[in-house]
Design an enzyme around this catalytic site. Structure first.
Site, PDB file in Angstrom:
ATOM      1  N   GLN A  96      32.416  31.597  31.340  1.00 19.07           N
ATOM      2  CA  GLN A  96      32.579  33.053  31.394  1.00 19.07           C
ATOM      3  C   GLN A  96      33.484  33.567  30.292  1.00 19.07           C
ATOM      4  OE1 GLN A  96      35.835  34.009  34.652  1.00 19.07           O
ATOM      5  NE2 GLN A  96      34.407  32.454  35.432  1.00 19.07           N
ATOM      6  N   HIS A  98      35.798  37.537  29.451  1.00 19.99           N
ATOM      7  CA  HIS A  98      36.209  38.836  29.968  1.00 19.99           C
ATOM      8  C   HIS A  98      36.200  39.867  28.846  1.00 19.99           C
ATOM      9  CE1 HIS A  98      37.246  36.609  33.483  1.00 19.99           C
ATOM     10  NE2 HIS A  98      38.258  35.996  32.918  1.00 19.99           N
ATOM     11  N   GLU A 133      44.164  37.026  31.505  1.00 24.80           N
ATOM     12  CA  GLU A 133      44.715  36.262  32.634  1.00 24.80           C
ATOM     13  C   GLU A 133      45.533  35.074  32.139  1.00 24.80           C
ATOM     14  OE1 GLU A 133      41.037  35.452  34.662  1.00 24.80           O
ATOM     15  OE2 GLU A 133      40.876  33.446  33.828  1.00 24.80           O
ATOM     16  N   HIS A 258      35.561  30.423  28.560  1.00 25.98           N
ATOM     17  CA  HIS A 258      36.242  29.355  29.278  1.00 25.98           C
ATOM     18  C   HIS A 258      35.508  29.043  30.579  1.00 25.98           C
ATOM     19  CE1 HIS A 258      37.844  33.123  30.929  1.00 25.98           C
ATOM     20  NE2 HIS A 258      38.056  32.461  32.059  1.00 25.98           N
ATOM     21  N   ARG A 277      29.102  36.199  32.537  1.00 27.00           N
ATOM     22  CA  ARG A 277      28.851  34.767  32.699  1.00 27.00           C
ATOM     23  C   ARG A 277      27.797  34.284  31.712  1.00 27.00           C
ATOM     24  NH1 ARG A 277      29.554  37.218  37.573  1.00 27.00           N
ATOM     25  NH2 ARG A 277      31.313  36.416  38.816  1.00 27.00           N
TER      26      ARG A 277
END
Length: 396
Positions: A96, A98, A133, A258, A277
């Protein structure tokens, strides 16, 4: 301060025992993947107040300046800008990436205008926020993270004669690294439905028969066994293979491709659930959208280095929404900042949280608390292991 009750997300890749062990509950045999601590609408925590339990988003909305602090409210609005998670992976998560803030906003607005329900399986953007994140390993944690040099991936393909290996070698031979990686990933994600299973099956069979190559020797076979015919298993060859030891952390900004493979960790992120994804999943894959978002730069593995601050290890990456603080394990005496909201989770032991304003609270393993901005700075004392999420741009 308010004790929290938090929701568990039962994703298929979750471990059976790690979260029950943390919470002191009996495992029921089903996967329990993530414990969410925060106010995201997908699984908001419940705050326990003198007048009874209240959803954390409602507590914030009723008095944001006192609960979040004026500075946080002016910066992010009347919402908690971070989300803390306890993550327990027994199987690989999806491959995936972001989006950045601009792409998240434009994508969300476009899907809203199109009338796509926010919970629709094919929806890409479930909120208008980006999702950088940070992941802190609590035990050995395995992951794929960021692109490695195309020449390294190409070298691992030498000696393979199947059609897909030959095509990928040609892609990865491009002189510009961005072009090489984009070409190889685009090829994998746009394989025709008619030929995909055969091409990937031939590749995996030859890779396995040869014993694989380097750090990816077992990874590709294991992923292909779990996700037959999924191009994500081969795309893993393009990424760095990483093992984190307890106390090591990664920071994943927008665009970093990642996949977490296995292990237990704590995550803190901007409060968002936007995930694009590429594979290793039965969920929606939008290849054109993902390829527009991916950063094809070859960069060092994005380890996050902590600073030692007043009895705690502080991770403060380049994300204004959050910082992560680790206290312990062992005997602890530390202070947490008090200019904004804080979410504290006890991982083991027993610690006392003493606020500048209001009553103190004792936390045992698996218990958590929401500290309001108007509680002031917090002192943490006892014997245990604690993590705390705060707003990232707080001033001490």
């Amino acid at each position: 301060m308010h004790r929290l009750t938090n929701q568990v997300r039962p994703y298929a890749w979750g471990a059976r025992t790690a979260i029950p062990r943390l919470l002191g509950t009996e495992p029921d045999g089903t996967p329990q993947a993530e414990l969410w601590l925060g106010a995201h609408h997908g699984a908001p925590s419940t705050a326990h107040c003198d007048e009874g339990p209240r959803p954390l988003p409602r507590l914030i909305a009723d008095d944001p300046h006192r609960v979040l602090g004026r500075r946080t409210t002016e910066r992010f609005g009347a919402r908690l800008p971070f989300l803390l998670k306890f993550l327990a992976a027994e199987a690989p998560l999806s491959l995936q990436v972001h989006p950045d803030a601009e792409r998240a906003r434009s994508g969300f607005d476009a899907e809203e205008r199109a009338g796509i329900p926010v919970d629709a399986p094919h929806r890409n953007y479930r909120d208008p926020h980006h999702k950088p994140e940070l992941l802190l390993a609590l035990e050995p944690f395995e992951a794929l993270c960021g692109f490695r040099e195309p020449a390294a991936a190409r070298a691992d393909l030498e000696g393979l004669d199947c059609a897909l290996a030959r095509l990928l070698r040609d892609d990865l031979a491009a002189p510009d690294t961005h072009d090489a990686l984009r070409s190889a990933l685009t090829r994998l994600l746009t394989l025709s439905a008619a030929g995909r299973e055969r091409l990937i099956g031939e590749f995996v069979a030859e890779w396995s028969a040869s014993g694989g190559r380097g750090a990816h020797a077992r990874v590709i076979t294991e992923l292909a066994d779990r996700y037959p015919g999924d191009p994500g298993a081969v795309a893993a060859l393009l990424l760095n293979r990483v093992t984190l030891w307890p106390g090591q952390a990664l920071f994943l900004p927008a665009g970093n491709m990642h996949a977490y493979l296995r292990g237990t960790a704590v995550e803190v992120m901007a409060s968002s659930d936007n995930v694009l994804r590429a594979g290793l999943t039965c969920k929606h894959v939008d290849a054109p959208e993902l390829l527009d978002v991916v950063d094809f730069s070859v960069l060092p593995i994005p380890y996050a280095r902590p600073a030692l601050m007043d009895g705690r290890r502080e991770f403060r990456p380049a994300a204004p929404e959050f910082a992560l603080h680790e206290i312990g394990p062992g005997r602890v005496a530390a202070h947490l900042p008090g200019e904004g909201p804080t979410v504290v989770l006890a991982l083991r032991g027993e610690v006392e949280l003493v606020a500048e304003v209001g009553r103190g609270i004792t936390l045992h393993r698996g218990e958590s608390v929401f500290v309001r901005a108007d509680n002031g700075p917090i002192k943490v004392e006892g014997h245990g292991h604690v993590v705390a999420a705060t707003v990232g741009d707080q001033v001490y």
